[in-house]
Design an enzyme around this catalytic site. Structure first.
Site, PDB file in Angstrom:
ATOM      1  N   ILE A 125     -45.494 142.034   6.901  1.00  0.00           N
ATOM      2  CA  ILE A 125     -44.855 142.287   8.420  1.00  0.00           C
ATOM      3  C   ILE A 125     -44.965 143.630   8.734  1.00  0.00           C
ATOM      4  CG2 ILE A 125     -42.887 142.174   9.645  1.00  0.00           C
ATOM      5  CD1 ILE A 125     -41.919 139.744   8.017  1.00  0.00           C
ATOM      6  N   GLY A 126     -44.587 144.390   7.786  1.00  0.00           N
ATOM      7  CA  GLY A 126     -44.628 145.972   8.124  1.00  0.00           C
ATOM      8  C   GLY A 126     -44.156 146.614   6.723  1.00  0.00           C
ATOM      9  N   GLY A 129     -41.783 154.285   4.615  1.00  0.00           N
ATOM     10  CA  GLY A 129     -41.465 155.381   3.398  1.00  0.00           C
ATOM     11  C   GLY A 129     -40.586 154.563   2.514  1.00  0.00           C
ATOM     12  N   VAL A 133     -41.811 144.997   4.011  1.00  0.00           N
ATOM     13  CA  VAL A 133     -41.502 143.739   4.556  1.00  0.00           C
ATOM     14  C   VAL A 133     -42.415 142.573   4.536  1.00  0.00           C
ATOM     15  CG1 VAL A 133     -39.892 142.358   6.301  1.00  0.00           C
ATOM     16  CG2 VAL A 133     -39.725 144.827   5.808  1.00  0.00           C
ATOM     17  N   LYS A 148     -37.305 142.308   1.801  1.00  0.00           N
ATOM     18  CA  LYS A 148     -37.559 143.754   2.168  1.00  0.00           C
ATOM     19  C   LYS A 148     -37.435 144.382   0.829  1.00  0.00           C
ATOM     20  CE  LYS A 148     -34.707 146.914   3.601  1.00  0.00           C
ATOM     21  NZ  LYS A 148     -33.839 147.687   4.210  1.00  0.00           N
ATOM     22  N   ASP A 245     -26.297 154.224  13.324  1.00  0.00           N
ATOM     23  CA  ASP A 245     -27.800 154.276  13.883  1.00  0.00           C
ATOM     24  C   ASP A 245     -28.092 153.463  14.690  1.00  0.00           C
ATOM     25  OD1 ASP A 245     -30.174 155.627  13.785  1.00  0.00           O
ATOM     26  OD2 ASP A 245     -31.303 154.377  12.089  1.00  0.00           O
TER      27      ASP A 245
END
Length: 958
Positions: A125-126, A129, A133, A148, A245
């Site tokens: 998926i991605g 750093g 995932v 993840k 965040d």
């Protein structure tokens, strides 16, 4: 769709005539450049800026990809085609730097790879750093989930691993319909990963970009709908943690219209009594509350409400509020005054002036009202508009947070003061000038390259003597300049500069384009300088070769000048590989000069060194012959020689030559100083030779005695080895617990009561003691009794006709003396534990005796066997590796006769504290026993002096 396509092409720096290949190439080039810029950004704010540029670049490329694949459908609708749905896990990796090369292989899983024996990888998926995932199928849940993974290189980083484990611990505690569901944290070897629900849809940031592209601002109703889902989730989460965040990237819009809050990766678990303990500012700069920027230790939920205020303001206006913040009702007059008042209250610099909690904020947003003036806090004037007071308040807050010196040092004030029109015009002009300079330098570099290519082709046709130099120039520049990394990096920087220019970030664009211009200027200078490298390198190689010949001839270390020459050469090569040819040229020339100087010194150094060594050898020979001590002058020679060697090793040849010559003079002086001692020693040695002859004779006598003793020792060792072979294999019996006695119910009363015994580990003979071993004792004089074998044979048959007294008084003392070990008879418990070998049946193999196992007693006739003993080890061993535990000969043990086991030791020791000790116990049955007599539990007692052809034994070793 044509307007969107035009804007997307402009984002990639392309025009309407661009092909799909052009689009893909431009996208990949610009994205790589932006990623590198993001990773090396000096401040979080600038990193976020490049993250935003990356998102816009991805959006533009997606728009163009959708247009290419579905142009026919788009032509029938005025609306743009939706972005393809993509799954996302809890942590947004867009904000993280790229994956390290050493981690790529470890996290590059092909579809079908199975993690932890449960999760089958579907697709990537991605990645970023912190990790990667994947979509995966959970075999136990029978559904697709997201996993993840933390980068393996970070598992040794305590801070990164702690952050990952905190995220898992916090997230697993949160259960809310508007918070991404985290299932578990697991590991597969050194890989750590989270498992979580798989979401389909898009991030709120992507939705915001699409609405911005379509120029469709969010309505108050839409913003309230988002707030009505996120704020309850946030209020629930605040019972456990502060998110820290909140931003569009961390809010996900599912395909069914549900908003979910995610990424608690930088939050910290808090108890009810302690809300925040961190002193480190973590989060995204534009969304961080003033106290969070400062790293306050009293950080609480109101920091998240500040970030929510930033988000709500951005949703309503399309701009992230920074610097001079105008009241929301001045930006949009169609919003409810109560809504505007609530948003602006969230943006108060002081946490005490913000809403108390997320529920209060939601109520305020949903309640109509009129703008109200707030009470002045800490001497600051009330703010009801976006005028100067707002700037003053924010400025004061920033001063309180960071300090005047810190703000001045970081240049933060530039972000708070809008640039004048004149300054903007000046910046535009400077950027335009830079673009022109870059274009001219690039054209000049391309022209020089083409000219060199033409010269090479011409030299090849003419077979010119200049061809080698020209080809060297061409190879060098092609490898170091045109095929290296610098031009793609500069093109990436140029793309960043052009993107910043389109966004009217003129100062940042100028800084970036300055680097691009200087980079291309350096490349052009390096290209020109590369022409001379062929000649310079050739001369350097020749001079270095001459040096190496001299060095090998004399076997000397590098001179200082040679080491310097090599270092200069290496530095020149490093500069050359880095395409810094103009820096490499003078380094090559300096290297050549140093090689030449080293050659001049080496011959003289060799002569001085050899002369000193010859003088030292002359002295050393006299010193050795006459066993002399060094005179004081020899110490001076050694010191001078040591200094010469140190200087030589350090490459200081000139100084070394001088000290070698000094050492030579000192060695000659040492040789001359011992003349009288030599004469005296010659006289003394004549007398010594006579005495030496006498000592030699005495030594030979002593040697003969030692040899006789050694022979005796060897004989004794051989005997010990022979006895050890006769003892045979020793088996290590493990410690354990067992039930001792009649377990089958076939025994007599003397096998009762059955009781639990724990036995420590010990070592036991695998075989019964043989005639061969007993006869060795008789031959050595250790045993006076020579037992009868009834004509059945001796050797490997078990010894019989031996009493308890024969064994303990003669055989065991002899065996312990010969072997140096400590042998003894086993206790009854040790014997039965070894015989059972973990079994609870009558025999170690089961409850019945077949003809194969029935070697003794009444069964012998039925199986066609004459009644007698067998050689030891004739049948299979039990599970402990012990042979003949059932039958052959009954085996003596240490225990005194006791009719029953009442009061018997439970620790496996011999029972000698009670009973009739004139009788000792025999175990295992013999060749004459019935089937019951060879059971593991069978026991009998006989007199210590009794001998019989059914009595034998085996020993244990302590």
């Amino acid at each position: 769709m044509s307007d969107l396509r035009t804007k997307a092409l402009a984002q990639l720096g392309l025009d309407e005539g661009a092909t799909p290949v052009d689009i893909k190439t431009a996208y990949q080039t610009k994205r790589q450049a932006l990623q590198e810029k993001q990773q090396s950004a000096p401040t979080p704010a600038l990193a976020d800026k490049f993250a935003g540029l990356l998102a816009k670049l991805d959006s533009a490329y997606q728009t163009l990809s959708d247009n290419e694949s579905g142009s026919s459908e788009q032509s029938t609708s005025s609306k743009p085609s939706p972005r393809s749905a993509s799954p996302l896990s809890q942590t947004k990796l867009d904000d993280l730097p790229g994956m390290a090369p050493e981690d790529h292989n470890q996290l590059s899983f092909s579809p079908g790879h199975v993690l932890a024996g449960r999760y089958t990888v579907r697709e990537l998926i991605g990645q970023g750093g912190m990790g990667a995932v994947y979509r995966a199928h959970d075999k136990n849940r029978d559904e697709d989930i997201a996993i993840k993974l933390l980068l393996p290189s970070l598992t040794k980083n305590e801070r990164a691993l702690a952050r990952f484990m905190d995220e898992a611990r916090i997230s697993s505690k949160l259960s809310h319909p508007n918070i991404v569901n985290v299932y578990d944290v697991q590991n597969d070897g050194e890989l750590y990963f989270l498992t979580m629900e798989l979401l389909e849809g898009q991030g709120l940031n992507q939705l915001m970009e699409t609405r911005e592209t379509l120029q469709q601002p969010f309505t108050e109703k839409e913003i309230l709908d988002i707030s009505a889902q996120i704020l309850p989730a946030l209020e629930y989460a605040h019972q456990h943690t502060v998110h820290r965040d909140i931003k569009p990237e961390n809010i996900w819009l599912t395909d069914d219209g549900q908003y979910k809050l995610m990424d608690f990766g930088i939050a910290q678990l808090q108890s009810t009594s302690q809300r925040a303990t961190t002193g480190t500012a973590m989060g995204t700069a534009y969304y961080m509350a003033p106290e969070q920027i400062k790293g306050s230790k009293s950080l609480d939920a109101r920091a998240d409400l500040y970030a929510m205020g930033i988000l709500l303001y951005t949703l309503a206006t399309g701009d992230v509020p920074a610097g001079l913040i105008k009241p929301l009702n001045e930006k949009r007059n169609d919003l409810n005054p109560g809504f505007c008042q609530a948003v602006m209250q969230c943006l108060e610099p002081e946490a005490d002036d913000r809403p108390a909690d997320a529920g209060t904020l939601l109520s305020a947003l949903q309640t109509p009202g009129k703008p109200q003036k707030k009470k002045a806090a800490r001497g600051v004037s009330p703010v009801v508009s976006g005028g100067p007071n707002r700037l003053v308040m924010v400025g004061v807050a920033l001063l309180l947070l960071m300090g005047l010196g810190a703000i001045a040092g970081t240049g933060v004030w530039k972000d708070w003061i809008p640039a004048s029109k004149e300054e903007i015009a000046r910046q535009k002009a400077g950027v335009a000038k830079l673009q022109g300079e870059i274009k001219v330098i690039k054209q000049r570099l391309d022209a020089a390259r083409r000219s060199l290519d033409g010269d090479v082709r011409d030299a090849q046709r003419r077979n010119s003597k200049e061809l080698a130099a020209l080809e060297h120039w061409q190879r060098l520049t092609e490898a170091a300049i045109f095929n290296g990394n610098q031009i793609p990096q500069l093109e990436g920087e140029l793309a960043v500069g052009e993107t910043l220019l389109r966004e009217e970030s003129y100062a940042e664009a100028k800084s970036t384009l300055d680097k691009v211009r200087d980079g291309y200027q350096s490349l052009y200078r390096n290209f020109i300088a590369a022409e001379r490298l062929y000649t310079v390198e050739k001369e350097n190689k020749s001079t270095e070769s001459d040096w190496l010949k001299h060095q090998n001839r004399y076997s000397l270390p590098d001179a200082k000048e040679a080491a310097l020459a090599a270092a200069l050469k290496q530095k020149a090569q490093d500069e050359q590989r880095a395409a810094n040819v103009q820096s490499a040229l003078p380094l090559w020339e300096q290297s050549t000069t140093s090689w030449a100087l080293a050659i001049e010194l080496i011959d003289e150094l060799y002569r001085a060194l050899q002369a000193s060594k010859a003088a030292e050898e002359k002295w050393s020979k006299r010193k050795k012959i006459y066993a002399l001590s060094d005179p004081p002058v020899a110490a001076k020679a050694v010191a001078a020689e040591k200094e010469a060697q140190n200087q030589q090793n350090a490459g200081e040849f000139i100084e070394s030559i001088d000290h070698w010559q000094t050492a030579e003079n000192y060695w000659q002086a040492a040789y001359d100083a011992v003349g009288r001692d030599v004469a005296r020693i010659d006289s003394e040695r004549a007398a010594e030779r006579k005495a030496a002859a006498e000592r030699k004779a005495a030594a030979e006598l002593k040697k003969a005695a030692a040899e006789r003793k050694a022979a005796a020792d060897r004989k004794a060792a051989a005997e010990r080895e022979r006895i050890a072979q006769l003892v045979g294999k020793l088996v290590s019996i493990p410690s354990g617990s067992f039930r001792m006695g009649d377990l089958s119910g076939d025994g007599d009363g003397d096998e009762k009561p059955v009781h639990r015994v724990s036995v420590g580990s010990y070592t036991m003979m695998a075989y019964e003691v043989t005639f061969a071993l007993w006869d060795a004792c008789v031959s050595a004089g250790g045993c006076s009794h020579r037992p009868d074998d009834k004509g059945w044979g001796r050797g490997n048959r078990p010894v019989m006709n031996v009493s308890y007294t024969d064994i303990t008084q003669q055989f065991i003392p002899w065996l312990n003396k010969v072997t140096g070990e400590r042998f003894r008879l086993p206790s009854e418990a040790e014997w039965e534990y070894a015989a059972r070998a973990g079994s609870t049946t009558k025999y170690s193999w089961g409850n019945t005796i077949s003809c194969i196992k029935a070697r003794y007693g009444v069964f012998s006739k039925e199986c066609g066997k004459q009644r007698s003993t067998d050689p030891v080890g004739s049948f299979s061993a039990n599970r402990f590796g012990l042979y003949d535990m059932h039958g052959n000969v009954s085996e003596w043990t240490q225990d005194c006769w006791n009719y029953m086991y009442s009061g018997a030791p439970s620790n496996g020791s011999a029972w000698t504290s009670s009973g009739d000790c004139d009788l000792r116990m025999l175990r295992g049955g013999d060749w004459f026993s019935t089937a019951g007599g060879v059971r593991s539990a069978s026991r009998t007692g006989e007199g210590v002096g009794d001998r019989s052809d059914i009595y034998g034994f085996r020993l244990v070793k302590d």
